[in-house]
Enzyme design. Structure first.
Site, mmCIF file in Angstrom:
data_model
loop_
_atom_site.group_PDB
_atom_site.id
_atom_site.type_symbol
_atom_site.label_atom_id
_atom_site.label_comp_id
_atom_site.label_asym_id
_atom_site.label_seq_id
_atom_site.Cartn_x
_atom_site.Cartn_y
_atom_site.Cartn_z
ATOM 1 N N TRP A 105 0.836 -1.207 0.000
ATOM 2 C CA TRP A 105 0.000 0.000 0.000
ATOM 3 C C TRP A 105 0.865 1.249 0.000
ATOM 4 O O TRP A 105 0.514 2.248 -0.644
ATOM 5 C CB TRP A 105 -0.969 -0.002 1.192
ATOM 6 C CG TRP A 105 -2.054 -1.012 1.034
ATOM 7 C CD1 TRP A 105 -2.264 -2.121 1.799
ATOM 8 C CD2 TRP A 105 -3.085 -1.034 0.034
ATOM 9 N NE1 TRP A 105 -3.349 -2.821 1.337
ATOM 10 C CE2 TRP A 105 -3.877 -2.186 0.262
ATOM 11 C CE3 TRP A 105 -3.413 -0.194 -1.034
ATOM 12 C CZ2 TRP A 105 -4.978 -2.515 -0.541
ATOM 13 C CZ3 TRP A 105 -4.510 -0.519 -1.836
ATOM 14 C CH2 TRP A 105 -5.281 -1.660 -1.584
ATOM 15 N N ASP A 175 -1.046 6.422 6.782
ATOM 16 C CA ASP A 175 -2.148 5.621 6.282
ATOM 17 C C ASP A 175 -2.417 4.564 7.354
ATOM 18 O O ASP A 175 -1.657 3.622 7.512
ATOM 19 C CB ASP A 175 -1.748 4.973 4.947
ATOM 20 C CG ASP A 175 -2.797 3.978 4.434
ATOM 21 O OD1 ASP A 175 -3.832 3.800 5.111
ATOM 22 O OD2 ASP A 175 -2.562 3.387 3.362
ATOM 23 N N LYS A 199 -11.983 -1.558 7.425
ATOM 24 C CA LYS A 199 -11.234 -2.610 8.113
ATOM 25 C C LYS A 199 -11.509 -2.598 9.608
ATOM 26 O O LYS A 199 -11.876 -3.606 10.177
ATOM 27 C CB LYS A 199 -9.754 -2.474 7.817
ATOM 28 C CG LYS A 199 -9.463 -3.001 6.415
ATOM 29 C CD LYS A 199 -8.249 -2.480 5.767
ATOM 30 C CE LYS A 199 -8.225 -2.947 4.316
ATOM 31 N NZ LYS A 199 -7.517 -2.030 3.443
HETATM 32 C C1 LIG Z 1 -7.080 -1.521 2.346
HETATM 33 C C2 LIG Z 1 -5.985 -0.525 2.394
HETATM 34 C C3 LIG Z 1 -5.925 0.552 1.489
HETATM 35 C C4 LIG Z 1 -6.923 0.720 0.379
HETATM 36 O O1 LIG Z 1 -8.111 1.176 0.877
HETATM 37 P P1 LIG Z 1 -9.356 1.556 -0.068
HETATM 38 O O2 LIG Z 1 -10.298 2.153 0.907
HETATM 39 O O3 LIG Z 1 -9.826 0.279 -0.686
HETATM 40 O O4 LIG Z 1 -8.873 2.513 -1.080
HETATM 41 C C5 LIG Z 1 -4.911 1.450 1.635
HETATM 42 N N1 LIG Z 1 -3.994 1.330 2.602
HETATM 43 C C6 LIG Z 1 -4.009 0.313 3.478
HETATM 44 C C7 LIG Z 1 -2.971 0.225 4.541
HETATM 45 C C8 LIG Z 1 -5.008 -0.648 3.402
HETATM 46 O O5 LIG Z 1 -5.039 -1.667 4.267
#
Ligand SMILES: *Cc1c(COP(=O)(O)O)cnc(C)c1O
Length: 363
Positions: A105, A175, A199
């Site tokens: 990511w 993030d 998540k």
């Molecule tokens: C799942 C995830 C993303 C992507 O998220 P979306 O909402 O599908 O764009 C980005 N960064 C991390 C760390 C993730 O686990």
């Protein structure tokens, strides 16, 4: 199994939600108490929805200790759109943004930022399949950088930061999609904390950005309106129609989190859950953890088995036993148990028993 029996859901996202949250949403789905309409059917400008939004933000501020000089923005486009919005808003012309490349990511975030401006990859563990987090000595920051971007939990590889990089006065952007509010967080250490909700916080469709007020001012007015943090900050996330149902469920999840005793309390449970799984992985050589021990994630526990055939068999038999979603990300293979806040400890115990039995049969 009856069609409505809940299994243990190890999905990496969208992921398991607290049962009381689902039950409350179900109970009030057709008509919110005293409103007579579903939350999906009311105006986002109504008093009812404004209350829902306001309460969600208040609960979030309380549960995470978010200081008053930070705005809570509820956006759309997922964490993936934040990969673009962060540099568009904060990477001013002539400046460099530092990125710590700790996983798939982070790599995606870097690719997007490069489309916007100058990027320095301050450290990377890509050559080691992102099996660990870079050490402080390895991180080469740019003096006066626009910001430093990190990924607090690497969902795919199963590693997590257990410290923060030393960035001095440079704004730190994280993030936190896969470990947001899974443990206490000192928000004042960050410029921006962003996360897709699906998540650890709620359903997909809502994206959270907690942003320090002085950074909002950096954004150029020439940015597209919807991509400018200023727009959403000035309109309290109500510039256009927000994802109302997602915000409602996010609010229920935050209320649940407060009822659990807050971040200290859930962190204790999360530590215990992860420790049980890692202890089983380390018990014999049959299962092999893929992450460096000091950097192991408490949210996504990744491991391999002696062969891919056994991994396939494990996944199939686990699914049949009511342990769903254990297959690793398609880019790395192996197994992954995602055990976010809402994942019940009983499910971890069930997986540990299943692992022991599977090893007996196949080891
Ligand atoms: C799942 C995830 C993303 C992507 O998220 P979306 O909402 O599908 O764009 C980005 N960064 C991390 C760390 C993730 O686990």
């Amino acid at each position: 199994m009856s069609t409505t029996t809940r299994v243990f859901n190890f999905s990496s996202g969208p992921a398991v939600l607290p049962l009381p949250v689902l039950e409350e949403a179900q109970r009030d789905l057709v008509a919110l108490p005293g409103v007579g309409m579903s939350v999906m059917e009311i105006s986002h400008r109504s008093k009812t929805f404004e209350d829902i939004l306001g309460r969600a933000q208040e609960d979030m501020r309380a549960v995470a200790g978010i200081p008053s000089n930070y705005k809570i923005l509820l956006l759309q486009g997922g964490a993936s759109l934040q990969f673009s919005m962060v540099p568009m808003n904060l990477l001013t012309p002539g400046a460099t943004a530092d990125y710590i490349d700790s996983g798939s990511w982070a790599d995606k975030a870097i690719k997007e930022a490069k489309k916007v401006g100058t990027v320095n990859v301050a450290a990377t563990t890509k050559a080691e399949k992102y099996s660990r987090i870079s050490t402080d000595d390895e991180i080469k920051l740019t003096p006066g950088a626009a910001y430093v971007h990190m990924t607090s939990n690497n969902t795919i590889e199963g590693t997590q930061w257990h410290r923060l990089p030393q960035v001095g006065d440079v704004p730190l952007i994280t993030d936190a999609s896969s470990d947001i509010f899974s443990r206490p967080i000192d928000v004042s250490k960050f410029g921006v904390i962003f996360a897709g909700a699906q998540k650890n916080l709620g359903p997909s469709g809502v994206t959270l950005a907690i942003i320090r007020e002085d950074l909002i001012a950096r954004a150029s007015d020439s940015l597209p309106t919807m991509l400018n943090y200023k727009t959403h900050a000035e309109n309290d996330s109500l510039y256009n129609t927000p994802p109302t149902f997602g915000i409602y469920v996010l609010g229920l999840t935050l209320k649940w989190l407060r009822n659990q005793g807050g971040l200290e309390a859930v962190a204790k449970v999360n530590e215990r859950k992860a420790a049980k799984l890692y202890a089983e992985i380390d018990r014999t050589g049959f299962y092999r953890g893929t992450a460096n021990k000091g950097d192991r994630s408490l949210m996504n526990v990744t491991f391999r088995m002696p062969s891919e055939e056994l991994e396939k068999k494990f996944d199939k038999e686990a699914t049949a036993a009511g342990l769903d979603g254990l297959k690793g990300h398609r880019s790395v293979g192996g197994m992954r148990a995602s055990i976010y806040n809402a994942f019940p400890e009983a499910g971890v115990d069930a997986l540990v028993s299943f692992m022991q039995e599977f090893e007996k049969q196949n080891g």
